[in-house]
Design a protein around this motif. Sequence first.
Motif, PDB file in Angstrom:
ATOM      1  N   HIS A 244      41.459  49.511  24.099  1.00 38.00           N
ATOM      2  CA  HIS A 244      41.215  49.800  25.643  1.00 38.00           C
ATOM      3  C   HIS A 244      41.900  48.482  26.230  1.00 38.00           C
ATOM      4  O   HIS A 244      42.052  47.467  25.831  1.00 38.00           O
ATOM      5  N   PHE A 245      42.555  48.858  27.402  1.00 36.36           N
ATOM      6  CA  PHE A 245      42.836  47.557  28.194  1.00 36.36           C
ATOM      7  C   PHE A 245      41.582  46.875  28.915  1.00 36.36           C
ATOM      8  O   PHE A 245      40.911  47.611  29.791  1.00 36.36           O
ATOM      9  N   PRO A 246      41.182  45.857  28.570  1.00 33.13           N
ATOM     10  CA  PRO A 246      39.783  45.171  28.686  1.00 33.13           C
ATOM     11  C   PRO A 246      39.605  44.879  30.283  1.00 33.13           C
ATOM     12  O   PRO A 246      40.409  44.502  30.910  1.00 33.13           O
ATOM     13  N   PRO A 247      38.376  45.337  30.652  1.00 35.60           N
ATOM     14  CA  PRO A 247      37.929  45.060  32.103  1.00 35.60           C
ATOM     15  C   PRO A 247      38.155  43.853  32.438  1.00 35.60           C
ATOM     16  O   PRO A 247      38.217  43.279  33.341  1.00 35.60           O
ATOM     17  N   SER A 248      37.925  42.965  31.473  1.00 35.60           N
ATOM     18  CA  SER A 248      37.877  41.306  31.741  1.00 35.60           C
ATOM     19  C   SER A 248      39.349  40.953  31.952  1.00 35.60           C
ATOM     20  O   SER A 248      39.617  39.797  32.736  1.00 35.60           O
ATOM     21  N   ASN A 249      40.378  41.806  31.484  1.00 34.09           N
ATOM     22  CA  ASN A 249      41.640  41.419  31.957  1.00 34.09           C
ATOM     23  C   ASN A 249      42.147  42.057  33.382  1.00 34.09           C
ATOM     24  O   ASN A 249      42.931  41.219  33.858  1.00 34.09           O
ATOM     25  N   ILE A 250      41.390  42.824  33.653  1.00 34.10           N
ATOM     26  CA  ILE A 250      41.822  43.730  34.700  1.00 34.10           C
ATOM     27  C   ILE A 250      41.335  43.303  36.128  1.00 34.10           C
ATOM     28  O   ILE A 250      41.766  43.105  37.081  1.00 34.10           O
ATOM     29  N   ASP A 251      39.992  42.784  35.831  1.00 30.81           N
ATOM     30  CA  ASP A 251      39.107  42.561  37.121  1.00 30.81           C
ATOM     31  C   ASP A 251      38.234  41.327  36.843  1.00 30.81           C
ATOM     32  O   ASP A 251      37.040  41.974  36.367  1.00 30.81           O
ATOM     33  N   VAL A 252      38.027  40.370  37.474  1.00 28.47           N
ATOM     34  CA  VAL A 252      36.874  39.372  37.268  1.00 28.47           C
ATOM     35  C   VAL A 252      36.793  38.768  38.683  1.00 28.47           C
ATOM     36  O   VAL A 252      36.006  37.831  38.761  1.00 28.47           O
ATOM     37  N   GLU A 253      37.613  39.084  39.692  1.00 29.82           N
ATOM     38  CA  GLU A 253      37.457  38.511  41.147  1.00 29.82           C
ATOM     39  C   GLU A 253      37.099  39.105  42.260  1.00 29.82           C
ATOM     40  O   GLU A 253      37.250  40.468  42.446  1.00 29.82           O
ATOM     41  N   GLY A 254      36.326  38.512  42.824  1.00 24.98           N
ATOM     42  CA  GLY A 254      35.853  39.131  44.333  1.00 24.98           C
ATOM     43  C   GLY A 254      34.859  40.115  44.000  1.00 24.98           C
ATOM     44  O   GLY A 254      34.208  40.320  43.110  1.00 24.98           O
ATOM     45  N   SER A 255      34.917  41.201  44.909  1.00 26.02           N
ATOM     46  CA  SER A 255      33.759  42.274  44.989  1.00 26.02           C
ATOM     47  C   SER A 255      34.219  43.603  44.310  1.00 26.02           C
ATOM     48  O   SER A 255      33.568  44.551  44.604  1.00 26.02           O
ATOM     49  N   PHE A 256      35.522  43.415  43.464  1.00 24.79           N
ATOM     50  CA  PHE A 256      35.700  44.633  43.101  1.00 24.79           C
ATOM     51  C   PHE A 256      35.840  44.909  41.368  1.00 24.79           C
ATOM     52  O   PHE A 256      35.708  43.835  40.876  1.00 24.79           O
ATOM     53  N   VAL A 257      35.687  45.989  40.908  1.00 26.06           N
ATOM     54  CA  VAL A 257      35.685  46.195  39.346  1.00 26.06           C
ATOM     55  C   VAL A 257      36.394  47.470  39.196  1.00 26.06           C
ATOM     56  O   VAL A 257      36.698  48.416  39.838  1.00 26.06           O
ATOM     57  N   ALA A 258      37.372  47.313  38.008  1.00 30.47           N
ATOM     58  CA  ALA A 258      38.002  48.244  37.499  1.00 30.47           C
ATOM     59  C   ALA A 258      37.868  48.366  35.876  1.00 30.47           C
ATOM     60  O   ALA A 258      37.334  47.540  35.269  1.00 30.47           O
ATOM     61  N   ASN A 259      37.809  49.695  35.564  1.00 28.01           N
ATOM     62  CA  ASN A 259      37.341  49.856  33.929  1.00 28.01           C
ATOM     63  C   ASN A 259      38.522  50.475  33.343  1.00 28.01           C
ATOM     64  O   ASN A 259      39.635  50.898  33.855  1.00 28.01           O
ATOM     65  N   HIS A 260      38.395  50.351  31.918  1.00 32.44           N
ATOM     66  CA  HIS A 260      39.396  50.887  31.250  1.00 32.44           C
ATOM     67  C   HIS A 260      39.440  52.384  31.155  1.00 32.44           C
ATOM     68  O   HIS A 260      40.492  53.060  30.690  1.00 32.44           O
ATOM     69  N   LEU A 261      38.620  53.056  31.751  1.00 33.35           N
ATOM     70  CA  LEU A 261      38.528  54.435  31.867  1.00 33.35           C
ATOM     71  C   LEU A 261      38.512  54.530  33.513  1.00 33.35           C
ATOM     72  O   LEU A 261      37.317  54.110  33.964  1.00 33.35           O
ATOM     73  N   ILE A 262      39.362  55.611  34.116  1.00 28.32           N
ATOM     74  CA  ILE A 262      39.102  55.823  35.414  1.00 28.32           C
ATOM     75  C   ILE A 262      38.956  57.339  35.588  1.00 28.32           C
ATOM     76  O   ILE A 262      39.995  58.114  35.164  1.00 28.32           O
ATOM     77  N   ALA A 263      38.264  57.849  36.723  1.00 29.71           N
ATOM     78  CA  ALA A 263      38.293  59.211  36.946  1.00 29.71           C
ATOM     79  C   ALA A 263      38.624  59.319  38.493  1.00 29.71           C
ATOM     80  O   ALA A 263      38.375  58.566  39.112  1.00 29.71           O
ATOM     81  N   ASN A 264      39.415  60.396  38.817  1.00 33.77           N
ATOM     82  CA  ASN A 264      39.984  60.524  39.973  1.00 33.77           C
ATOM     83  C   ASN A 264      39.535  61.974  40.508  1.00 33.77           C
ATOM     84  O   ASN A 264      39.438  62.919  39.747  1.00 33.77           O
TER      85      ASN A 264
END
Length: 399
Positions: A244-264
């Motif tokens: 998985h592309f780790p969430p810790s790499n994607i987003d640790v900043e501000g008020s937003f979060v991104a996950n290694h799985l995304i549903a649209n």
Amino acid sequence: METQNKGMVYVRSFVEKRLEQNSPQNILAEFKIPATVWPLEGAADNLTDCDKLTSIILAWLEIQDDATESDVSKRPRQEDHEEPGEKKKGPCSQRTEEANQMTTSLSEGSIPGLVLIKTHPTSWTPTKSDLKVVMNIVMDVEKIRGIDDKERLDQSHLVVLDNLFGETERSELHNLLGGSPDWDDKAGPPPERWERATVDEEGLPATWGLRDNVMDGLLQGRVSAVIEIQARLQILFPEFEICHFPPSNIDVEGSFVANHLIANAAVHGDMFRWHVDADPMTLPGFGYTNREPGKPYFVTLLIYVNNSWRRTWDAETLFLDLDSETGVFVRPGKYRALLMDQDITHRLSVPGRAAEGRPRYSLVWKLVFVPKDKGKVCSIAREEWGPPSLFPRSNVANK
């Protein structure tokens, strides 16, 4: 000093290419460099200078690495996502970290923060299945210098596969995303599962994102269809350890979060922008071109899960070749999956008016393929599928 000089070569090559299509401000924004830093580096008067931009970026990356002590879990967020994926932080952020701890870690010496995808025993094999390669192309062809300081031709990959998964997996995922069979899709996504709390870019209207209690099952590996698809993907690419592309790499900043799985659940009237999912060149601690031999390879998997989707309803996934300003599109289809290098520029085309409010459901995996052969150029285009087609055909002739 040698490593530092190579890093400068990589970043300068990246900046030089980006300057052809982007403003200096946008390039600096890709690295999350605040405007207040620019004049401190003496570049406020001439940001179009490639060398000055490179020096600003290198200085900023060095600052970030020093601040995090090379801890991947504390690095700034990679802003871009394949499709809408940013969501206000909540309990789901904590559960993402717990889900990562449930998976098996890579061997010692691997990049911190990467965890293997969860799989299970499966009887599926590529040769005994109805797997069909619908599209196999390369884009964004350019000459670059690798970490060995040798020039080579680099190209991004896009592969479309039908029947990587079947009705068992599709129906389970559709029931998870679309609710009960009695739900009328014309009413939009079922509100007990979705909420308008996702943003594709600051300033754009919110789009539909899964509620935390539904996303929780996806992230913690409780959905058998997800595990089966991951198992098949690992079988399809045995030369990689897939993580998985780790969430810790994607987003640790501000008020937003991104996950290694995304549903649209895109609907008519939504707005989405052109972007890349991730580029290791822009991540502190990485600093190399995607597809570099022996280096972790950033890949996205996207699947469409609607019961049916008519051609007149639109909602294709669009891909842009930056040099030619032309592109290709992929239509949503039953049992259809696409794999792409995460540094391909792309966006979601929203459903048309003819869809009458129906959401186009999809599920996206952010992945890192860790090569077992440290000397081989990374690619999702398997040799048995034949050579990929070049898009556009004039690309190589112009290099």
